[in-house]
Design a protein around this motif. Structure first.
Motif, PDB file in Angstrom:
ATOM      1  N   PHE A 102     140.066  13.456 116.191  1.00 18.99           N
ATOM      2  CA  PHE A 102     141.074  12.404 116.310  1.00 18.99           C
ATOM      3  C   PHE A 102     140.790  11.208 115.411  1.00 18.99           C
ATOM      4  N   ILE A 103     139.604  11.169 114.817  1.00 17.08           N
ATOM      5  CA  ILE A 103     139.345  10.119 113.824  1.00 17.08           C
ATOM      6  C   ILE A 103     140.079  10.453 112.530  1.00 17.08           C
ATOM      7  N   LEU A 104     140.001  11.721 112.133  1.00 19.18           N
ATOM      8  CA  LEU A 104     140.641  12.137 110.878  1.00 19.18           C
ATOM      9  C   LEU A 104     142.159  12.263 111.002  1.00 19.18           C
ATOM     10  N   LEU A 105     142.644  12.517 112.208  1.00 20.58           N
ATOM     11  CA  LEU A 105     144.067  12.840 112.402  1.00 20.58           C
ATOM     12  C   LEU A 105     145.033  11.884 111.711  1.00 20.58           C
ATOM     13  N   PRO A 106     144.981  10.569 111.967  1.00 21.14           N
ATOM     14  CA  PRO A 106     145.992   9.698 111.330  1.00 21.14           C
ATOM     15  C   PRO A 106     145.840   9.616 109.814  1.00 21.14           C
ATOM     16  N   PHE A 107     144.614   9.747 109.301  1.00 22.91           N
ATOM     17  CA  PHE A 107     144.400   9.686 107.853  1.00 22.91           C
ATOM     18  C   PHE A 107     145.013  10.908 107.162  1.00 22.91           C
ATOM     19  N   ILE A 108     144.721  12.087 107.715  1.00 31.26           N
ATOM     20  CA  ILE A 108     145.257  13.319 107.135  1.00 31.26           C
ATOM     21  C   ILE A 108     146.771  13.346 107.209  1.00 31.26           C
ATOM     22  N   THR A 109     147.320  13.068 108.394  1.00 28.91           N
ATOM     23  CA  THR A 109     148.768  13.225 108.580  1.00 28.91           C
ATOM     24  C   THR A 109     149.566  12.139 107.859  1.00 28.91           C
ATOM     25  N   LEU A 110     149.007  10.941 107.724  1.00 30.53           N
ATOM     26  CA  LEU A 110     149.689   9.914 106.929  1.00 30.53           C
ATOM     27  C   LEU A 110     149.793  10.393 105.478  1.00 30.53           C
ATOM     28  N   GLY A 111     148.706  10.944 104.966  1.00 33.51           N
ATOM     29  CA  GLY A 111     148.743  11.490 103.608  1.00 33.51           C
ATOM     30  C   GLY A 111     149.753  12.610 103.476  1.00 33.51           C
ATOM     31  N   ILE A 112     149.798  13.479 104.487  1.00 33.90           N
ATOM     32  CA  ILE A 112     150.748  14.595 104.478  1.00 33.90           C
ATOM     33  C   ILE A 112     152.188  14.082 104.472  1.00 33.90           C
ATOM     34  N   LEU A 113     152.482  13.091 105.317  1.00 36.86           N
ATOM     35  CA  LEU A 113     153.843  12.542 105.392  1.00 36.86           C
ATOM     36  C   LEU A 113     154.278  11.990 104.037  1.00 36.86           C
ATOM     37  N   VAL A 114     153.381  11.284 103.374  1.00 41.02           N
ATOM     38  CA  VAL A 114     153.704  10.714 102.062  1.00 41.02           C
ATOM     39  C   VAL A 114     153.806  11.816 101.003  1.00 41.02           C
ATOM     40  N   GLY A 115     152.801  12.706 100.975  1.00 38.36           N
ATOM     41  CA  GLY A 115     152.769  13.761  99.965  1.00 38.36           C
ATOM     42  C   GLY A 115     153.934  14.722 100.071  1.00 38.36           C
ATOM     43  N   SER A 116     154.336  15.052 101.297  1.00 35.33           N
ATOM     44  CA  SER A 116     155.448  15.978 101.481  1.00 35.33           C
ATOM     45  C   SER A 116     156.753  15.395 100.971  1.00 35.33           C
ATOM     46  N   ARG A 117     156.935  14.094 101.162  1.00 36.58           N
ATOM     47  CA  ARG A 117     158.146  13.452 100.646  1.00 36.58           C
ATOM     48  C   ARG A 117     158.173  13.512  99.117  1.00 36.58           C
ATOM     49  N   ILE A 118     157.020  13.311  98.505  1.00 36.22           N
ATOM     50  CA  ILE A 118     156.934  13.411  97.041  1.00 36.22           C
ATOM     51  C   ILE A 118     157.210  14.846  96.610  1.00 36.22           C
ATOM     52  N   GLY A 119     156.612  15.808  97.317  1.00 39.22           N
ATOM     53  CA  GLY A 119     156.760  17.212  96.960  1.00 39.22           C
ATOM     54  C   GLY A 119     158.182  17.718  97.061  1.00 39.22           C
ATOM     55  N   THR A 120     158.904  17.304  98.108  1.00 42.77           N
ATOM     56  CA  THR A 120     160.281  17.772  98.265  1.00 42.77           C
ATOM     57  C   THR A 120     161.172  17.243  97.148  1.00 42.77           C
ATOM     58  N   ARG A 121     160.904  16.037  96.706  1.00 47.31           N
ATOM     59  CA  ARG A 121     161.691  15.488  95.585  1.00 47.31           C
ATOM     60  C   ARG A 121     161.371  16.241  94.296  1.00 47.31           C
ATOM     61  N   LEU A 122     160.113  16.610  94.124  1.00 44.65           N
ATOM     62  CA  LEU A 122     159.736  17.394  92.944  1.00 44.65           C
ATOM     63  C   LEU A 122     160.386  18.770  92.978  1.00 44.65           C
TER      64      LEU A 122
END
Length: 416
Positions: free
Chosen positions: A231-251
């Motif tokens: 649960f320490i890593l959870l918000p760091f990983i998923t915040l990155g995923i939320l941002v990265g996925s938005r970039i990826g879908t636009r690409l």
């Protein structure tokens, strides 16, 4: 395990990278996160699988925002096949738990490595078809109403799925792999939908991105109860995923060629080779590079040599069978947008709160909100089918909810 500020920021960057790759390829971010954390940061694989599973839910939510709005993902196809993936995910976790508790977890390394290496080869399939041609509808096409359309470059692309039963079997295995390895197993979903059911690759990828979140949700609490989520890593990983996925879908919506996917093939081949060799107790980087080179070479040879046979387009009155509910699409889009914003803000608060207090209370709250999103999405689909008096899809949606209930609320308290 001790975390430094640098480590946690690096985890955030890895999440962004994984989100971009996961959304573009349809693999899901978890396919990238577990191998990277295990190989480059020396985290035990069993320790990364739970967090990886949750990252696929984030990938699904972030990616679906674009795909739902553009009406590319097909909910009939998704709901009918989710009956298989949610069922398979339960058995995947059960095998994972058995292997871990019996000190056989190196087998998971081997399986994970093989899945990644095969993914490297199968990913090239997405580059082979130059033009989509619908197949002649079969009985499953009409029974499950697997017709659809989407707009691309100002042109309407009509399509239909076929061989649903064979696709369902592939999805059952995809769900099993998802529960076992904590990944979206998107490549298997795309393989089943693209090659077996003959759906356009964008429909396969976008529908897969919707499905991986619900599939991952099935075993999310099982992993939580087993103690496999950090649960320490959870918000760091998923915040990155939320941002990265938005970039990826636009690409993905802008990509006209697949050069960027070739880079992913080489990278995924290397990750797969390293995990395979670790499982075999062979810690040799040169061997990993050699295996990655050979697998990539096979992929590129397939790209040059294998061609899909051109055929005449089937004459079907698609509009007769396609029913688009713009009101529902708008409701789903608004829900996902609100969920995305809430999770995005809450993950930032959870990160700041932990950095200031070293307390993970907000991460727990974030976790339960995150896993509630796919469940609500299925309930929304069920409500839609009820309003349409679509008995078949009401039943299929109910089966998914039953599978989710078993995986999320019954098995965790019976076997753990």
């Amino acid at each position: 395990m001790i975390y430094t500020f640098f480590n946690l920021m690096l985890i955030l960057v890895i999440g962004i990278f994984a989100g971009i790759i996961g959304s573009i390829t349809g693999l899901g971010g978890g396919t990238i996160i577990s191998p990277i954390l295990t190989i480059f940061l020396n985290y035990p694989l069993y320790f990364t699988i739970g967090i990886s599973l949750l990252s696929t839910i984030s990938t699904s939510l972030s990616s679906s925002l674009t795909y739902i709005k553009k009406k590319i993902a097909n909910d009939n196809i998704a709901i009918s096949l989710l009956t298989a993936t949610t069922f398979g995910a339960i058995f995947g976790f059960l095998l994972n738990n058995y292997l871990y508790t019996h000190n056989l977890f190196l087998i998971v390394y081997i399986i994970f490595g093989v899945v990644l290496l095969l993914s490297s080869i199968f990913l090239i399939i997405k580059n082979l078809r130059k033009k989509y041609y619908p197949s002649k509808p079969d009985e499953s096409t009409y029974f499950f109403n697997l017709f659809g359309k989407y707009e691309e470059n100002g042109k309407i692309i009509y399509y239909n799925g076929v061989r649903w039963v064979y696709g369902w079997v592939v999805m059952l295995f995809a769900g099993f792999v998802s529960g076992l390895l904590g990944i979206g197993s998107g490549i298997l979903k795309v393989l089943g939908m693209d090659l077996i059911m003959n759906l356009p690759i964008k429909v396969s990828t976008t529908t897969s991105n919707f499905m991986i979140g619900v599939t991952a949700d099935t075993s999310s609490i099982l992993y939580f109860k087993a103690g496999y989520i950090d649960f320490i890593l959870l918000p760091f990983i998923t915040l990155g995923i939320l941002v990265g996925s938005r970039i990826g879908t636009r690409l993905l919506m802008r990509l006209k060629d697949n050069t960027i996917r070739f880079i992913f093939i080489i990278f995924i081949s290397y990750l797969g080779a390293r995990l395979l060799l670790v499982g075999l107790n062979i810690n040799n980087i040169l061997y990993s590079l050699l295996i990655a080179f050979l697998v990539s070479l096979i992929s590129f040879i397939l790209l040059k040599r294998v061609k899909f046979k051109e055929k005449e387009e089937e004459k079907v009155n698609f509009e007769k069978y396609i029913k688009e509910d713009d009101i529902f699409i708008n409701k789903m889009y608004k829900f996902q947008k609100i969920a995305f914003i809430v999770l995005f803000i809450l993950s930032i608060f959870a990160i700041i709160y932990y950095l200031l207090t070293e307390n993970i209370l907000l991460s727990y709250i974030y976790y339960f909100i995150l896993i509630s999103v796919p469940l609500i999405e299925v309930l929304m689909e069920l409500k839609k089918y009820f309003s349409e008096k679509n008995i078949l899809y009401v039943a299929l949606s109910a089966i998914i909810i039953i599978n989710l209930t078993i995986g999320m609320f019954i098995l965790p308290f019976l076997i753990l």
